[in-house]
Design a protein around this motif. Structure first.
Motif, short mmCIF file in Angstrom:
data_model
loop_
_atom_site.label_atom_id
_atom_site.label_comp_id
_atom_site.label_asym_id
_atom_site.label_seq_id
_atom_site.Cartn_x
_atom_site.Cartn_y
_atom_site.Cartn_z
N GLY A 26 0.79 -1.22 0.00
CA GLY A 26 0.00 0.00 0.00
C GLY A 26 0.83 1.27 0.00
O GLY A 26 0.30 2.35 -0.25
N GLN A 27 2.11 1.16 0.27
CA GLN A 27 3.00 2.32 0.26
C GLN A 27 3.29 2.70 -1.20
O GLN A 27 3.30 1.85 -2.08
CB GLN A 27 4.30 1.96 0.98
N GLU A 28 3.52 3.97 -1.45
CA GLU A 28 3.86 4.43 -2.80
C GLU A 28 5.37 4.48 -2.97
O GLU A 28 6.08 4.91 -2.07
CB GLU A 28 3.27 5.82 -3.05
N TYR A 29 5.83 4.03 -4.16
CA TYR A 29 7.26 4.00 -4.48
C TYR A 29 7.49 4.64 -5.83
O TYR A 29 6.65 4.56 -6.72
CB TYR A 29 7.79 2.56 -4.49
N GLY A 30 8.65 5.26 -5.98
CA GLY A 30 9.03 5.87 -7.24
C GLY A 30 10.53 5.79 -7.43
O GLY A 30 11.26 5.42 -6.51
N ILE A 31 10.97 6.15 -8.62
CA ILE A 31 12.40 6.10 -8.95
C ILE A 31 12.89 7.53 -9.19
O ILE A 31 12.32 8.26 -9.99
CB ILE A 31 12.65 5.28 -10.24
N ILE A 32 13.95 7.90 -8.48
CA ILE A 32 14.61 9.17 -8.77
C ILE A 32 15.81 8.88 -9.64
O ILE A 32 16.46 7.85 -9.49
CB ILE A 32 15.04 9.95 -7.49
N LYS A 33 16.07 9.75 -10.59
CA LYS A 33 17.28 9.66 -11.41
C LYS A 33 18.25 10.66 -10.81
O LYS A 33 17.96 11.85 -10.69
CB LYS A 33 16.98 10.03 -12.86
N VAL A 34 19.41 10.16 -10.41
CA VAL A 34 20.37 11.01 -9.72
C VAL A 34 21.79 10.63 -10.13
O VAL A 34 22.08 9.46 -10.40
CB VAL A 34 20.19 10.90 -8.18
N ASN A 35 22.63 11.64 -10.20
CA ASN A 35 24.05 11.39 -10.42
C ASN A 35 24.55 10.63 -9.20
O ASN A 35 24.33 11.06 -8.07
CB ASN A 35 24.78 12.73 -10.57
N VAL A 90 17.23 5.38 -8.34
CA VAL A 90 17.16 4.92 -6.95
C VAL A 90 15.70 4.91 -6.53
O VAL A 90 15.02 5.93 -6.63
CB VAL A 90 17.97 5.83 -6.00
N GLU A 91 15.22 3.76 -6.09
CA GLU A 91 13.84 3.65 -5.64
C GLU A 91 13.69 4.27 -4.26
O GLU A 91 14.52 4.04 -3.36
CB GLU A 91 13.41 2.20 -5.60
N LEU A 92 12.64 5.06 -4.11
CA LEU A 92 12.30 5.69 -2.82
C LEU A 92 10.83 5.49 -2.54
O LEU A 92 10.03 5.44 -3.47
CB LEU A 92 12.51 7.21 -2.89
N SER A 93 10.48 5.44 -1.29
CA SER A 93 9.07 5.47 -0.93
C SER A 93 8.63 6.93 -0.86
O SER A 93 9.45 7.82 -0.68
CB SER A 93 8.83 4.78 0.41
N LYS A 94 7.34 7.15 -1.02
CA LYS A 94 6.79 8.50 -0.89
C LYS A 94 7.12 9.05 0.49
O LYS A 94 7.47 10.23 0.65
CB LYS A 94 5.27 8.46 -1.11
N GLU A 95 7.06 8.19 1.49
CA GLU A 95 7.37 8.57 2.87
C GLU A 95 8.83 9.04 2.98
O GLU A 95 9.12 10.06 3.58
CB GLU A 95 7.12 7.37 3.77
N ASN A 96 9.76 8.30 2.36
CA ASN A 96 11.17 8.68 2.39
C ASN A 96 11.41 9.97 1.62
O ASN A 96 12.27 10.77 1.99
CB ASN A 96 12.07 7.58 1.84
N GLN A 97 10.66 10.17 0.54
CA GLN A 97 10.79 11.41 -0.22
C GLN A 97 10.46 12.60 0.67
O GLN A 97 11.18 13.59 0.71
CB GLN A 97 9.86 11.39 -1.44
N LYS A 98 9.34 12.50 1.39
CA LYS A 98 8.94 13.58 2.29
C LYS A 98 9.99 13.82 3.37
O LYS A 98 10.31 14.96 3.71
CB LYS A 98 7.58 13.27 2.94
N GLU A 99 10.54 12.73 3.90
CA GLU A 99 11.57 12.84 4.94
C GLU A 99 12.84 13.49 4.40
O GLU A 99 13.47 14.31 5.06
CB GLU A 99 11.86 11.45 5.53
#
Length: 136
Positions: A26-35, A90-99
């Motif tokens: 149920g948690q949301e996940y996404g991918i950030i593109k980062v150097n 890099v995969e992140l959860s929405k929760e980690n993004q906010k943090e």
């Protein structure tokens, strides 16, 4: 690619994913593109935030038990996996993004990272532009 098994992360096609046992349904996940050279900035921001008096003890515990170890491992991967390109996912959860956005807005974190010349606005933009979808 290195055959070493990582505790928190797995690598597939130049994207570093959170291992499934650490994901919440149920948690949301996404991918950030980062150097990959910027991952150490995230590590520093997390480290600075973990000692900040502005965070709750519950969040401090979460930082210590999962977030910091995972990002330390990400940093290790970025520097040891020579086959990875300069820009990685890099995969992140929405929760980690906010943090992370919170960490990059905390006064002591901002002051310290800016004094080292780190591109905080670029990191914030990368995090804010992440597209998330629910984990099934």
């Amino acid at each position: 690619m290195n055959q070493y098994t990582y505790k928190y992360n797995s690598i597939v096609n130049d994207i570093i994913y959170i291992k499934s046992e650490f994901k919440k349904k149920g948690q949301e996940y996404g991918i950030i593109k980062v150097n990959k050279n910027l991952i150490n900035v995230f590590v520093e921001a997390i480290d600075l935030m973990s000692v900040s008096s502005t965070i709750s003890s519950k969040f401090s515990e979460k930082l210590e038990k999962f977030i910091m170890p995972r990002f330390m491992e990400l940093n290790e991967i970025a520097y040891t996996e020579k086959s990875l390109p300069t820009e990685i996912g890099v995969e992140l959860s929405k929760e980690n993004q906010k943090e992370m956005l919170n960490a990059l807005s905390t006064a002591n974190v901002v002051t310290d990272l800016e004094s080292k010349g780190y591109p905080l606005n670029e990191l914030k933009t990368i995090l804010k532009n992440t597209v998330f979808s629910k984990q099934k």
